[in-house]
Design a protein around this motif. Structure first.
Motif, PDB file in Angstrom:
ATOM      1  N   GLY A 111       0.837  -1.201   0.000  1.00  0.00           N
ATOM      2  CA  GLY A 111       0.000   0.000   0.000  1.00  0.00           C
ATOM      3  C   GLY A 111       0.864   1.239   0.000  1.00  0.00           C
ATOM      4  N   TRP A 112       0.331   2.327  -0.565  1.00  0.00           N
ATOM      5  CA  TRP A 112       1.072   3.586  -0.578  1.00  0.00           C
ATOM      6  C   TRP A 112       1.115   4.184   0.824  1.00  0.00           C
ATOM      7  CZ3 TRP A 112       3.962   4.712  -4.564  1.00  0.00           C
ATOM      8  CH2 TRP A 112       3.615   4.283  -5.843  1.00  0.00           C
ATOM      9  N   GLN A 113       2.305   4.527   1.281  1.00  0.00           N
ATOM     10  CA  GLN A 113       2.479   5.134   2.592  1.00  0.00           C
ATOM     11  C   GLN A 113       3.472   6.286   2.470  1.00  0.00           C
ATOM     12  OE1 GLN A 113       3.679   2.188   5.450  1.00  0.00           O
ATOM     13  NE2 GLN A 113       2.023   0.777   4.928  1.00  0.00           N
ATOM     14  N   GLY A 114       3.222   7.363   3.201  1.00  0.00           N
ATOM     15  CA  GLY A 114       4.179   8.459   3.256  1.00  0.00           C
ATOM     16  C   GLY A 114       4.367   9.188   1.946  1.00  0.00           C
ATOM     17  N   THR A 115       3.285   9.364   1.181  1.00  0.00           N
ATOM     18  CA  THR A 115       3.399  10.108  -0.068  1.00  0.00           C
ATOM     19  C   THR A 115       3.042  11.586   0.106  1.00  0.00           C
ATOM     20  OG1 THR A 115       1.147   9.482  -0.692  1.00  0.00           O
ATOM     21  CG2 THR A 115       2.934   8.078  -1.486  1.00  0.00           C
ATOM     22  N   ALA A 172      10.890  14.416   4.956  1.00  0.00           N
ATOM     23  CA  ALA A 172      11.615  13.755   6.042  1.00  0.00           C
ATOM     24  C   ALA A 172      12.473  12.627   5.486  1.00  0.00           C
ATOM     25  CB  ALA A 172      10.633  13.221   7.076  1.00  0.00           C
ATOM     26  N   ARG A 173      11.924  11.883   4.556  1.00  0.00           N
ATOM     27  CA  ARG A 173      12.682  10.790   3.944  1.00  0.00           C
ATOM     28  C   ARG A 173      13.860  11.334   3.129  1.00  0.00           C
ATOM     29  NH1 ARG A 173      11.174   5.463   2.926  1.00  0.00           N
ATOM     30  NH2 ARG A 173       8.980   5.872   3.358  1.00  0.00           N
ATOM     31  N   ALA A 174      13.635  12.453   2.439  1.00  0.00           N
ATOM     32  CA  ALA A 174      14.703  13.057   1.651  1.00  0.00           C
ATOM     33  C   ALA A 174      15.849  13.521   2.545  1.00  0.00           C
ATOM     34  CB  ALA A 174      14.151  14.228   0.838  1.00  0.00           C
ATOM     35  N   THR A 175      15.515  14.171   3.629  1.00  0.00           N
ATOM     36  CA  THR A 175      16.542  14.658   4.545  1.00  0.00           C
ATOM     37  C   THR A 175      17.333  13.503   5.149  1.00  0.00           C
ATOM     38  OG1 THR A 175      15.240  16.626   5.054  1.00  0.00           O
ATOM     39  CG2 THR A 175      16.944  16.012   6.633  1.00  0.00           C
ATOM     40  N   ARG A 200      12.176  19.606  -0.974  1.00  0.00           N
ATOM     41  CA  ARG A 200      11.224  20.673  -1.287  1.00  0.00           C
ATOM     42  C   ARG A 200       9.883  20.147  -1.789  1.00  0.00           C
ATOM     43  NH1 ARG A 200      15.897  23.046  -5.053  1.00  0.00           N
ATOM     44  NH2 ARG A 200      15.771  20.812  -5.525  1.00  0.00           N
ATOM     45  N   TYR A 201       9.465  18.994  -1.334  1.00  0.00           N
ATOM     46  CA  TYR A 201       8.149  18.484  -1.727  1.00  0.00           C
ATOM     47  C   TYR A 201       7.049  19.376  -1.148  1.00  0.00           C
ATOM     48  CZ  TYR A 201      10.006  14.171  -3.709  1.00  0.00           C
ATOM     49  OH  TYR A 201      10.663  13.254  -4.500  1.00  0.00           O
TER      50      TYR A 201
END
Length: 457
Positions: free
Chosen positions: A412-416, A423-426, A435-436
């Motif tokens: 399942g899609w999570q954290g989109t 947070a995931r990028a950092t 910059r999302y």
């Protein structure tokens, strides 16, 4: 001469290299690098870390005009380094030809994946990803070869498909030709030299028009028909919401870039492949298109400031002689480069909001096709608050990749949402921007996909 779709080779032929692959191993990086050549003539490259995590990333590169045509297996060196450090195997081909090479790109990418499997073994997970034109190639792989991949990631991709792309590229050039007074040919360009001459002639008209208020308003109208954003290059200052002059000045450079890059030279190359002109504006109501544009307010304000009648100019566009497509060329472009919207595996599609070359509204076109085909649960889209085409940071690209991986792992899609993506990028790379943002693009102005049978009629 039309380039026909290549007939698929047998598995044995695909794995027979015209030159033996060269492998080098680096003790400092712990990575095995392989270069090789496919029977098609395309080259490929592979980078496999000693501590391979079992996932292979099949990268499809963007449009290459040539003559140089190198293989690529990652979007940029910084992202590549981070991915290898995390244990991913990276592969990609050059495609056998440059230009609008989808009929070469898809089989060459599949052949590269086969060559990887033969040399390094079956991956536990295979992800297709690509940027710009490579996003179109990636989406074509996702629709046509879902059995070969587990998921796909498109970055700043031409996910609207080929026919939609060329129709939308025609509109601003048509508006400039009509309103600025030029006799340049827009389609059926006989050579690259003729395309360059046409581009230079119309660009000169744009340069001259920029010196008057009336001309600037008309350039803004042309930009609006392509949804060129008012902040579209990282070198620009982001204009205020009502600074119409600064907005138009930013679009002016992007309009000239569109003329110099896609509207003539790349069109001519694509016309050669398609066997004729694959786009049209017969039946198009430019008043309606402007009404749907993301920058229509800017256009109306600049026309008021110039004391110019927007209604008269739109009427002039609607009554000007139209461009008619070659049905066989449309059929070729549709069959090779347009999408059904049918996904069998998850896809994440990411776009910068300030993209002037492949506007963010392409994501609306993709969503339209996927929804009509009943595949909407498999698609997620995310947006990065930056100007320019494909101006993602390594952190943002890794965040997208890891989010797609989570979808495959959990089902399942999570954290989109933007906060989770940032947070995931950092966490993936704290040295580059995250910059999302929440964003909903306006409609794509000239959609065409195979999920809507009435498109183009």
């Amino acid at each position: 001469m039309r380039h026909g779709t290549r007939i698929a080779c047998t598995a044995a032929l695909l794995l027979t290299l015209t030159t033996a692959p060269a492998a080098t191993a680096s003790a400092t990086t712990g990575t095995t690098h392989v270069d090789g050549r496919l029977p098609s003539g395309a080259t490929y490259m592979m980078d496999v870390p000693t501590t391979w995590n079992g996932t292979v990333l099949l990268f499809s590169h963007g449009y290459t005009s040539g003559p140089a045509n190198p293989a690529q297996d990652a979007p940029d060196d910084a992202t590549k380094t981070l991915l290898l450090q995390q244990g991913y195997a990276l592969i990609g081909s050059s495609y056998a030809t440059t230009g609008w090479a989808v009929t070469d790109a898809v089989p060459d990418q599949m052949a590269t994946l086969s060559a990887f499997t033969t040399r390094f073994g079956q991956a536990s997970r295979t992800l297709a990803w690509g940027r710009s034109y490579g996003g179109l190639v990636t989406t074509a792989i996702a629709e046509r070869h879902p059995d070969r991949i587990d998921g796909s990631l498109s970055l700043c991709g031409l996910v609207q498909g080929g026919v939609a792309n060329w129709n939308n590229t025609l509109d601003p050039a048509f508006a400039l030709k009509t309103l600025l007074g030029s006799d340049v040919p827009l389609v059926n360009l006989p050579s690259q030299e003729a395309a360059t001459d046409a581009a230079n002639t119309l660009t000169a008209k744009v340069d001259s028009a920029q010196s008057t208020a009336e001309g600037r308003a008309r350039i803004a109208l042309a930009a609006a028909l392509h949804n060129i954003p008012v902040w579209n290059a990282t070198t620009q200052t982001r204009p205020a919401a009502t600074d119409w002059d600064a907005q138009q000045a930013n679009q002016y450079d992007a309009v000239k870039g569109l003329l110099k890059i896609a509207a003539f030279n790349r069109r001519q190359e694509a016309e050669v492949r398609a066997g004729g002109n694959m786009s049209w504006n017969t039946g198009v109501d430019y008043r309606r298109l402007l009404g749907q544009s993301s920058v229509r307010k800017e256009v109306t304000e600049l026309y008021k400031k110039a004391g110019l009648s927007l209604g008269k100019d739109l009427a002039a566009l609607n009554h000007a002689p139209r461009v008619t497509a070659d049905p066989a060329a449309v059929a070729w472009m549709s069959g090779t480069s347009s999408f059904t919207g049918r996904l069998a595996k998850p896809q994440l599609s990411v776009h910068t909001i300030g993209d002037p070359l492949v506007p963010v509204q392409t994501e609306s076109a993709l969503r339209r096709a996927v929804t009509a085909a009943g595949s909407a649960p498999l698609l997620r889209q995310a947006y990065v608050d930056n100007a320019g085409h494909c101006t993602f940071s390594p952190a943002e690209q890794l965040a997208a990749l890891h989010t797609l991986e989570d979808r495959l792992t959990t089902g399942g899609w999570q954290g989109t949402d933007p906060a989770s993506l940032n947070a995931r990028a950092t966490a993936a790379d704290p040295t580059t921007p995250a910059r999302y943002v929440s964003y909903r693009p306006t409609p794509y102005l000239r959609p065409y996909d195979l999920a809507h049978p009435a498109d183009g009629r």
